[in-house]
Design a protein around this motif. Sequence first.
Motif, PDB file in Angstrom:
ATOM      1  N   PRO A 156       0.825  -1.225   0.000  1.00  0.00           N
ATOM      2  CA  PRO A 156       0.000   0.000   0.000  1.00  0.00           C
ATOM      3  C   PRO A 156       0.848   1.259   0.000  1.00  0.00           C
ATOM      4  N   ILE A 157       2.022   1.193   0.642  1.00  0.00           N
ATOM      5  CA  ILE A 157       2.873   2.384   0.646  1.00  0.00           C
ATOM      6  C   ILE A 157       3.272   2.735  -0.778  1.00  0.00           C
ATOM      7  N   ARG A 206       1.710   1.957  -3.418  1.00  0.00           N
ATOM      8  CA  ARG A 206       0.523   2.441  -4.110  1.00  0.00           C
ATOM      9  C   ARG A 206       0.225   3.894  -3.765  1.00  0.00           C
ATOM     10  N   VAL A 207       0.436   4.230  -2.505  1.00  0.00           N
ATOM     11  CA  VAL A 207       0.195   5.617  -2.088  1.00  0.00           C
ATOM     12  C   VAL A 207       1.164   6.542  -2.805  1.00  0.00           C
ATOM     13  N   ILE A 208       2.419   6.087  -2.915  1.00  0.00           N
ATOM     14  CA  ILE A 208       3.414   6.949  -3.556  1.00  0.00           C
ATOM     15  C   ILE A 208       3.141   7.051  -5.049  1.00  0.00           C
ATOM     16  N   GLY A 251       0.349   5.807  -6.956  1.00  0.00           N
ATOM     17  CA  GLY A 251      -1.008   6.218  -7.283  1.00  0.00           C
ATOM     18  C   GLY A 251      -1.369   5.896  -8.702  1.00  0.00           C
ATOM     19  N   ARG A 252      -2.082   4.828  -8.908  1.00  0.00           N
ATOM     20  CA  ARG A 252      -2.473   4.493 -10.268  1.00  0.00           C
ATOM     21  C   ARG A 252      -3.899   4.982 -10.500  1.00  0.00           C
ATOM     22  N   THR A 253      -4.088   5.745 -11.536  1.00  0.00           N
ATOM     23  CA  THR A 253      -5.437   6.186 -11.868  1.00  0.00           C
ATOM     24  C   THR A 253      -5.942   5.351 -13.036  1.00  0.00           C
ATOM     25  N   ASN A 308       4.563   6.772 -15.155  1.00  0.00           N
ATOM     26  CA  ASN A 308       4.710   6.688 -13.714  1.00  0.00           C
ATOM     27  C   ASN A 308       5.817   5.715 -13.349  1.00  0.00           C
ATOM     28  N   GLU A 353       5.569   3.040 -11.671  1.00  0.00           N
ATOM     29  CA  GLU A 353       5.096   1.667 -11.812  1.00  0.00           C
ATOM     30  C   GLU A 353       5.259   1.174 -13.251  1.00  0.00           C
TER      31      GLU A 353
END
Lengths: 315, 540
Positions: free
Chosen positions: B334-335, B337-339, B341-343, B390, B392
């Motif tokens: 989750p960290i 993901r927070v950093i 952030g996939r929209t 991004n 990711e």
Amino acid sequence: MSDEKYTRREFVKRMGSMILGLVSFPLISLADQPNLKTKKQPLGSSTSFPDLVVAQGRDPAELVRKALQAYGGMKRFVKKGDVVVVKPNIAWDRLPAQAANTNPDVVKALVELAYEAGAKKVKVFDNTVNNPQSCYRRSGIMEKAQSAGAEVKFINPALFTKVKFSGTKFLTEWPIYKEALDCDVLINVPVAKTHGISTLTMALKNLMGIIGGARGRWHPQIHQALADLITKVRPQLTVLDAYRIMIKNGPTGGSVKDVKFVGKCIIGTDQVAVDSYGATLFGYKPQEIGYLRIANEMKLGEINLSKLHIKEIKV
Amino acid sequence: MNRQRRFRFSGYARRVVQILSLIFFLYLFLFTRARLEGMAYQVATPVSANLFFRADPLLFTAVILTVKRFIVADFLPMLVLLVLIVILGRFFCGWVCPLGTLFDFMPRLIPTKKQNPRQKPYHRFKYYFLLGLLLFALFGINIIGWFDPLAILFRSLTNAVFPYLDYLLRGFIRLFYQVPFLIPLIEKIDTHYYQPVMGVQPRVYLQGWLYLGIFIALLMLVMVQRRFWCRYLCPLGALLGVFSRISLFRRKVTDACTQCGQCIERCRMNCIGERAEMTAPQECIMCLECQEICPVDAIRFSPFRRKTKSIEIPIDQGKRNLLKTLALSLLAVPIVRVIIGRTESPQNQYLLRPPGALPEDEFLDRCVRCGECIRVCPENALQPSLMQANLEGMWTPVLVPRIGYCALDCTLCGKVCPTGAIRLLTSAEKRHVVIGWAYIDRNRCLSWLNIECNVCEEACPQSPKAIILKEDIYIDEAGKEKEIKRPYVVESRCIGCGTCENKCPLQGESAIRVRRVPESIETTLGYRRRSRYRYGRQAR
């Protein structure tokens, strides 16, 4: 005396490399010299042959052969031992049936005819717009021309040479492909298509395939630029492939719906006259095409078809 | 004496297999390119170009965990590999893996430490690493491709090694062109041998420097320890190690052993314990070197236990570390993901994916960043992204029209994609698959500055053209009305191939640029249809 002691081997090495260096430098400059052979080409009508031959039929290769026969044969242009350049339109990554490039059979026939007339070497190339490999292969021209024995090479960027123009309005100096200038006979083999910018693209527009540099800069004054270009570049023979012509979405097309079957082949020494006849295939008057009108005004060719002796043959 | 000969033979056999495998990998790499004979775009390899990636269980596992659905697959090579692993242990790393072969070759070029450290607590790191990566995948972040050795090698070859060699060789060719009497010869070599393999125009990759750095750094790791990557880091090695816990063939030591310790010192994986009969089967890559060097011929690799003693070292002594890893990874997902952030749709409007790529979120689930599509693209249009998609999406393929456009009939990227992240399209389908739309910047476009240019219209490959010319009237400096043709984009025809952006004669940024299609329009047009995408298609 110097303290250094040379061994014999070292001495030979150093002298050898110095000599090699000295010898090779002038060679480099030699390789860079443009070798312009702009042959004079007869303009207008000659007595024994027609100005234009228009052949109509169903076999593209036969069209070229018969038309050239009626025009005095390839021997009239190609002498024994000549280096011949056949310059088709291979600009686009398109299949033969889409008629964005010159018909490969026409190119093949010309290569064969040139060799039959005694040419030492026939070269086929074009400065493509799309990826050169895709264009050469998918147009079918590479395969067909090579099967006839032609040398089909991609454009080498190192081989452009700057050509100075005089008495022109737009061009002053522009890089032109050396192999197209150095040859003994240049045969221009365009395909007839519509074009968004220059209205039609035929012989004159096809010559943009031997120029380098930023070709897009010609577009604002395309008509003047093309007329300027042919003050220096005069193919000995122009063969307009109108077997299939592209009547819309030119110059790229991409669908057989853009293509109309005409089954013609127009040959002549006066490239402006060839284009003028070509314009009529699309329903244009030659005067309506900017570069033809300008070329005529600059006395580079005839656009008044009624003044020309045109021989039409059926194949 | 007969035995000794056999030992040497086993060493030879391994080296021969390693070299053949490396050559095969390089061959597949080199021929992962377009072949245009017969006028259709095809991959030049006679065998499946993505064979290695379809044999890679790590990529497969990660994709399945991310997509959370068993995928119809063409993963026969992987099954074969797994069966072999169960029989032969982690032989893939020692005999097949091309990156491992390069690691084995490196000590010949650079000095390395010959002696293994006695302590070996770090081997287990790669298992935690693997666990972490798979947990990431399970929670929806598929970054396995960053660390898969085959993907690393293929990416490095594509982006760094190939352009490097190409530049070097072209340099020589250019040089020889300057020497008049060599021209006919060099011309022949250039046109008949060089250009068909390496391409007519040199390839450009935006991140060559980065990949070259990573690749060299990886190879240099052997200076610290032999096979450093394979020992401590490689997640594929870890996965195969887990499988080889149940393998048949094991390292066995007979009573003849004198505990001279040579095998312990020389083992390239440092997988032999304090005593010679202690082996970690999950670390042993079956290179057979210890058998070869043993002065008393006390080592066997066989499925039989007769007259041998052997003690197996487990992956980890305790469960505590395992739990720690699990907990840490679970906290980390989750960290990240927070950093990151996939929209649903990416913020970058210039982020263009290869034609036939799945919708962005599904694409990221599937893409293993192997670089096959980037390599095969005949126009050099596909590039690895750095931050365009991004963090990711780092190293996933993006289409950069200014470097190369997407050829209208070409569907090669879909053909070589091993995971189905890019759909396999037919040529007819391809003409309707929308990559993006072209937008004209009227502040920069020459025709809109009253200089008739319209190169974009000329080059537009769609039929009917997606860029049309309209007669406009403008007033020039003298105040006279003049006619001019100006380009307009017809959105319903534009598929965003980028030919216009590529050919725009302006310096720097093009005056016509392809952008992503707005999301709302994307759904209304209905081409976000989901079909069954296969994992591991065979590329021909």
